[in-house]
Design an enzyme around this catalytic site. Sequence first.
Site, PDB file in Angstrom:
ATOM      1  N   ILE A 223      40.460  12.728 -70.635  1.00 13.06           N
ATOM      2  CA  ILE A 223      39.924  13.884 -71.363  1.00 13.06           C
ATOM      3  C   ILE A 223      38.922  14.526 -70.409  1.00 13.06           C
ATOM      4  O   ILE A 223      37.898  13.925 -70.069  1.00 13.06           O
ATOM      5  CB  ILE A 223      39.270  13.436 -72.680  1.00 13.06           C
ATOM      6  CG1 ILE A 223      40.343  12.869 -73.620  1.00 13.06           C
ATOM      7  CG2 ILE A 223      38.506  14.588 -73.325  1.00 13.06           C
ATOM      8  CD1 ILE A 223      39.785  12.141 -74.830  1.00 13.06           C
TER       9      ILE A 223
ATOM     10  N   HIS B  85      43.000  15.721 -66.930  1.00  9.11           N
ATOM     11  CA  HIS B  85      43.972  16.578 -67.642  1.00  9.11           C
ATOM     12  C   HIS B  85      43.267  17.546 -68.596  1.00  9.11           C
ATOM     13  O   HIS B  85      43.337  17.379 -69.805  1.00  9.11           O
ATOM     14  CB  HIS B  85      44.966  15.674 -68.377  1.00  9.11           C
ATOM     15  CG  HIS B  85      46.081  16.375 -69.073  1.00  9.11           C
ATOM     16  ND1 HIS B  85      46.546  17.623 -68.695  1.00  9.11           N
ATOM     17  CD2 HIS B  85      46.843  16.002 -70.139  1.00  9.11           C
ATOM     18  CE1 HIS B  85      47.540  17.981 -69.506  1.00  9.11           C
ATOM     19  NE2 HIS B  85      47.730  17.014 -70.389  1.00  9.11           N
TER      20      HIS B  85
ATOM     21  N   LYS C 200      46.335  11.543 -64.480  1.00 10.52           N
ATOM     22  CA  LYS C 200      45.816  10.193 -64.690  1.00 10.52           C
ATOM     23  C   LYS C 200      44.427  10.002 -64.080  1.00 10.52           C
ATOM     24  O   LYS C 200      43.559   9.398 -64.684  1.00 10.52           O
ATOM     25  CB  LYS C 200      46.839   9.214 -64.087  1.00 10.52           C
ATOM     26  CG  LYS C 200      46.549   7.762 -64.178  1.00 10.52           C
ATOM     27  CD  LYS C 200      46.738   7.229 -65.568  1.00 10.52           C
ATOM     28  CE  LYS C 200      45.530   6.868 -66.321  1.00 10.52           C
ATOM     29  NZ  LYS C 200      44.374   6.279 -65.838  1.00 10.52           N
TER      30      LYS C 200
ATOM     31  N   CYS D 286      46.841   6.154 -69.943  1.00  9.53           N
ATOM     32  CA  CYS D 286      46.605   7.496 -70.497  1.00  9.53           C
ATOM     33  C   CYS D 286      45.834   8.353 -69.500  1.00  9.53           C
ATOM     34  O   CYS D 286      44.948   7.866 -68.799  1.00  9.53           O
ATOM     35  CB  CYS D 286      45.783   7.411 -71.780  1.00  9.53           C
ATOM     36  SG  CYS D 286      46.517   6.350 -73.032  1.00  9.53           S
ATOM     37  N   SER D 287      46.159   9.659 -69.497  1.00 11.83           N
ATOM     38  CA  SER D 287      45.400  10.595 -68.671  1.00 11.83           C
ATOM     39  C   SER D 287      44.017  10.788 -69.292  1.00 11.83           C
ATOM     40  O   SER D 287      43.737  10.290 -70.378  1.00 11.83           O
ATOM     41  CB  SER D 287      46.143  11.922 -68.562  1.00 11.83           C
ATOM     42  OG  SER D 287      46.432  12.425 -69.841  1.00 11.83           O
TER      43      SER D 287
ATOM     44  N   CYS E  62      50.152  21.676 -73.203  1.00 10.65           N
ATOM     45  CA  CYS E  62      49.757  21.201 -71.862  1.00 10.65           C
ATOM     46  C   CYS E  62      50.494  21.935 -70.755  1.00 10.65           C
ATOM     47  O   CYS E  62      50.188  21.760 -69.578  1.00 10.65           O
ATOM     48  CB  CYS E  62      49.991  19.703 -71.753  1.00 10.65           C
ATOM     49  SG  CYS E  62      49.354  18.828 -73.186  1.00 10.65           S
TER      50      CYS E  62
END
Lengths: 102, 394
Positions: free
Chosen positions: B219, B342, B338, B216-217, B93
């Site tokens: 997809i 991402h 977020k 969670c960030s 990342c």
Amino acid sequence: MVPPRAICPKCRSSRVEWVQLSTQGKLVTYTIVHVSPPQFKHMTPYAVGIVEMEEGVKLPSIIRTSRLESLKIGMELEVDFSPKSQETSWPHWPRYFFKETE
Amino acid sequence: MRRPRRVKPLATIISAGLSKFGRREGVYARELFAEAALEAFHRVEDLDPGKDIKAAFIGQMSEAYEHQAHDAPIAASWAGILPAPATRIENACASSGSALRCGIMAIKSGLYDIVLVGGVEKMTNQPTPEVTGILATASDYPFEQWNGMTFPGLFALMATVHMHEYGTTEEQMAAVAVKNHKNGALNPKAHMQKEVTMDEVMRSRTVAWPLKLYDCSLITDGASCLILTSPKLAKKFSDNYVHIIGSGQSQDTFCLHERDSLTTINAAKQAAQEAYKMADVKAKDIDVAEVHDCFTIAEIIACEDLGFCRPGQGGKFVESGASNIGGTIPINTSGGLKSKGHPVGATGTAQVHELYLQLTGQADRRQVADAEIALAHNLGGSGATGVVHILRSA
């Protein structure tokens, strides 16, 4: 050192030997995985954590318990081995787990 | 107020581009990259990209999403900058954070006078369990992947200890999500331009306890890029440029279980110290920051590692409103990973894209007043890589 390796990353010595660890350890941290990769679908939700052995080394591991809500940082655990490979492509070696001390 | 000494910049950003982030059905990574590049080219009319750009460094995490490796020449071709040498940089990342460092080194060394750096990831053409599996490849195969440790799982292991040691609460983690969604709702390029309430975050389903879906960030598909040159040449192309005055990168053990502490990400802390020293600025000099909120707990830890608050106080820091737009250090004005999303390989330079907008007064409704010094914090994996950049307005 876990994982075991030929060279110590701290002092670069290659004079290393195998040490037999005790079977006892303490839970350092844990989580309960609800969204898993396809290989782990059959056992979801499951607990994973990091266990500190009596000798001080730490191991990541699946924690086998029927009571996920009973997990606590600092609880005593003991190692357990699973000799059978699972049906999926990986993981496929005889491997270890941790479970609550009996 | 003490203004920091003005150190000589390492390199200068003369333009930045970002594709629309989101679920971009029917679009390949190469098209996303071209979209970001085109936006960057449009900002600098005097630049002839095919002739002037001498090299490109492009971050991308995995070939598994599109069954496509060797993506740098594809991206360069679609952006129209052939035959400039183009190289893929992979650090999970932190891929494009590291690509940016490669670009800085290329400029600073004098080897090239103008380079393109950026990143891209096309993630949504795989179902979520597959994406979870592909992302997990950036964790250790024999010890972490084999034990069923997903990425939310790895960060959950940090969150559990943070809660245990410092009393950090699930509500404090949720406050990160609420803040970043509020910012993302103001960003027309963000994946999820929608505010969320504390209640919605707290009631979202568990992904890896204590982390829930809204911790969670996203997809996301997306691409980002920056055009770098030497501080001397910058004026020739633009009035809207931003100097890079600090760059740090550091590594830590790959596996979490090998680390002494799980409440700090040492690679990021080391990278920050290196960047602060190079830039001759301190944490309190930072006016605006983009930090790697792949999970809400990661932003809490980042605030501590970067020195915005004391160790263990990251939860209270976000709760206090200090990191809101209008607070003492606005964090993740873009919406962060977020809410903006991402697309892993694109994230590092997407963070810097936002800071470029902030420091050139182009951040519209997200604008932080009088921002002069900005910081970008980019993590790879569960923190085996930490990359920090410090920018200064011209």
